[in-house]
Structures are given as structure tokens and as C-alpha cells.
Design an enzyme around this catalytic site. Structure first.
Site, PDB file in Angstrom:
ATOM      1  N   TYR A 255     -14.391  -4.077   9.069  1.00  0.00           N
ATOM      2  CA  TYR A 255     -13.076  -3.315   9.275  1.00  0.00           C
ATOM      3  C   TYR A 255     -12.371  -3.303  10.872  1.00  0.00           C
ATOM      4  O   TYR A 255     -11.155  -3.686  10.993  1.00  0.00           O
ATOM      5  CB  TYR A 255     -13.145  -1.859   9.019  1.00  0.00           C
TER       6      TYR A 255
ATOM      7  N   GLY B 174       0.775  -1.119   0.020  1.00  0.00           N
ATOM      8  CA  GLY B 174      -0.142   0.017   0.023  1.00  0.00           C
ATOM      9  C   GLY B 174       0.889   1.218   0.087  1.00  0.00           C
ATOM     10  O   GLY B 174       0.564   2.098   0.493  1.00  0.00           O
ATOM     11  N   ALA B 175       1.907   1.185  -0.808  1.00  0.00           N
ATOM     12  CA  ALA B 175       2.937   2.182  -0.915  1.00  0.00           C
ATOM     13  C   ALA B 175       2.564   3.538  -1.857  1.00  0.00           C
ATOM     14  O   ALA B 175       3.433   4.486  -1.775  1.00  0.00           O
ATOM     15  CB  ALA B 175       4.377   1.746  -1.004  1.00  0.00           C
ATOM     16  N   SER B 176       1.436   3.347  -2.631  1.00  0.00           N
ATOM     17  CA  SER B 176       1.422   4.263  -3.474  1.00  0.00           C
ATOM     18  C   SER B 176       0.703   5.386  -3.260  1.00  0.00           C
ATOM     19  O   SER B 176       0.356   6.386  -4.087  1.00  0.00           O
ATOM     20  CB  SER B 176       0.851   3.831  -4.887  1.00  0.00           C
TER      21      SER B 176
END
Length: 334
Positions: A193, A9-11
Site C-alpha cells: 500500500y 471508487g464513488a460508491s
């Protein structure tokens, strides 16, 4: 030798902020961006290298909501590297959030207003779906895909002479009441979640019990209340803009209102600098921002039963066997 840091999830959001902050402190790192969208990942890599030309930044395509993608991406990682020093398990989703406006306004004028702002408890539910692997999407994306990734990368992570760190992005929204060993995917409940984040906290404890002796340590953190694409799915961006002055004021009383991804990444960066052996596996480390805008880290004891954590770990191992068999059959139809 460069330390190798893999970030899912680095973008965008906190993952993107983490990349910039790590390189600002040590541009001799090798960052590996594990992202679903290759074009976005390439744009991030180019931006990072433009500001930190001496760093190394590589990309691996990976969708943690797909077991095939995780296994394929992990194979690519194993071809690129001989070891991993840090694995940031940051990717996550909050799909189709349903915001209870009535409960929100009632909460503003109640004694639980601070708790509501920091956990979203009582004002937020989600509609989950099922992935191609036959699993609940929130469970697979937020937890199980990362669990499989760890399992695949064990040879790169387990070195007793030089410890590696797993660092999970959890949440204050993780609630014991929303998790059940009888329904670990929360397929029958309205808060997948919260369940997935409590499951993350459980798995963190179990991983430490099972892997510390092999040189692998795990920690969990909470970024606080941050404005990202995830929160923009709850309320439109213009509403959050209107709420910003209130949130800045509330910071004098609620340090969890970190607001920006940069601030939210504080605990992620702090954990990067800690000796993993010195950390308490039953503590969640939280990013905090003071009323004057100073960032710092707090520790919160988690409501975790270690025996339940171990049972959950065993259930995950059984689920792994079952799902891998199913995926292998789909890969090689008769």
C-alpha cells in the site's frame, strides 16, 4: 455547458462524500460514477438525485483491478462524453492488513506517536495477491488500473485551450523507502500500500512534465485518517468507536485526524476550485481538521526525485505494452 466529473471508487467512503459535497456546491455538474458494484452505484445515484434533482449523474461499471474492465469502461465513457473536466482517481484497496499491536502500544508512549497515528508506519503490513492480469493486486488497483484509464481517456482530457484535472487520492503512508524501480509492484515487500501511494506521487510528477503542455494537470492529496471500510479492515469498528474520543482530543495537536469521509474529502473539493496551472506538482495537498472541528487544507512538499519519476513513467509505459499484449491474446485465443 455542464462540467463533467468522473470519480472512481464513488460508491462508498471518501468517494461518496466527495460526490455529495461537489453537488452541494454546484448541482449543475454531470457526475459520472465509475464503480465495480452496479447495484451500489445505482443506489448512490438515486440518493444523489433525490437531494440534487437538477444534477446529472451517470454510471459506468469499472473495476480498476482488471485491465479489461478499465478498457471497457473507458470506451463507455468515450461514448457518453466529448470531454472530461475532472478525473478523480480515488478507488483503492488495503487488503488483508496485519496490525502490529505490540508496536502500536509501544508507539503510543514514544516521541513518534503523532507520526505513527498519521502514517501507520511500523504498525501496518499487508498480504498482497496476484490479479487475473498477472499483476500485484494493490499495484494494479491503486495505481496501474488508473494509469491505463488515463491513457484510454487522453482524447477527452487533453485540451490545451481548456485544461482538465487529474486528482489522485494518495496518503501520508507513501514512503520512498518502500518503493523501488526494480520492484515497482512491491511483490517482494510487506508494505504494498505504501509503495503504491509513493508510486502515485511519482506518477503525478511525471504526468505534469509530460502533459501540462497538452492542457492536462495532475495533483495528489491525502484525506488524513478517516473511518471507512478500509480502516475497518485494520481494527474492528467498535475499537475505532472507542478510539474516537482520543482522536478528537489529539486533533488539537494532529490535524490529520479528519475521522469522517466528509472531512477527508476537504482537499478533493478544494482542488476542484483551484486553477491547475497555479498548483505545485511537487506538493501533496492534505485535508486537515482542527481541534474545534474546522476543515482546511495544508500543503506538504513531497520527497520526490523528478528523474526517478520520469524513469518510473517509462517503466509503466513498457509494462502497459506487455500487459496489453497478454490481455489481447487472452481475449482472442488461437
Amino acid at each position: 455547458m455542464r462540467k463533467v466529473v468522473l470519480i472512481t471508487g464513488a460508491s462508498s467512503g471518501i468517494g461518496l462524500a466527495l460526490c455529495g459535497r461537489l453537488l452541494a456546491e454546484d448541482d449543475d455538474l454531470h457526475l459520472c460514477l465509475a464503480c465495480r458494484n452496479l447495484s451500489k452505484a445505482r443506489a448512490v445515484r438515486d440518493t444523489l438525485l433525490a437531494s440534487h434533482p437538477s444534477a446529472e449523474v451517470s454510471i459506468v461499471q469499472m473495476d480498476v483491478s482488471s485491465l479489461q474492465s478499465v478498457v471497457r469502461g473507458a470506451e463507455e465513457v468515450k461514448q457518453k462524453f466529448q470531454r472530461l473536466d475532472y478525473l478523480y482517481l480515488n478507488a483503492g484497496i488495503l487488503p488483508n492488513p496485519q496490525f502490529n499491536l505490540k508496536a502500536f502500544f509501544c508507539g503510543i508512549f514514544s516521541r513518534n506517536v503523532i507520526h505513527m497515528f498519521t502514517t501507520a508506519e511500523g504498525i501496518l503490513t499487508q498480504n498482497d495477491s496476484v490479479t487475473a492480469d498477472g499483476l500485484q493486486e494493490v499495484f494494479e488497483t491503486n495505481l496501474f488500473g488508473h494509469f491505463i484509464l488515463i491513457r484510454e481517456l487522453e482524447p477527452l482530457l487533453c485540451h490545451a485551450d481548456n485544461p482538465s484535472q487529474l486528482i489522485w487520492t494518495s496518503s501520508r503512508n507513501a514512503k520512498k523507502a518502500n518503493f523501488s524501480l526494480e520492484d515497482i509492484q512491491h511483490s517482494k515487500g510487506p508494505e504494498p500500500y505504501s509503495s503504491s501511494k509513493y508510486a502515485t506521487d511519482l506518477l503525478n510528477v511525471a504526468l505534469n512534465r509530460n502533459f501540462n503542455q497538452k492542457g492536462l494537470y495532475s495533483s495528489v492529496m491525502c484525506p488524513g485518517v478517516v473511518m471507512t471500510n478500509m480502516t475497518y479492515g485494520i481494527l474492528p469498528p467498535f475499537i475505532w468507536t472507542l478510539l474516537l474520543p482520543i482522536m478528537w482530543l489529539l486533533r488539537f495537536f494532529v490535524n490529520a485526524l479528519t475521522v469522517t469521509p466528509y472531512n477527508g474529502a476537504e482537499a478533493l473539493v478544494w482542488l476542484f476550485h483551484q486553477k491547475p496551472e497555479s498548483l505545485n506538482p511537487l506538493t501533496k495537498y492534505a485535508s486537515a481538521t482542527s481541534g474545534f472541528g474546522t476543515n482546511y487544507v495544508t500543503g506538504q512538499k513531497m520527497d520526490i526525485d523528478e528523474d526517478t519519476a520520469e524513469k518510473f513513467y517509462e517503466v509503466l509505459l513498457e509494462l502497459e505494452k506487455r500487459v496489453r499484449t497478454t490481455v489481447q491474446k487472452s481475449d482472442h485465443p488461437s
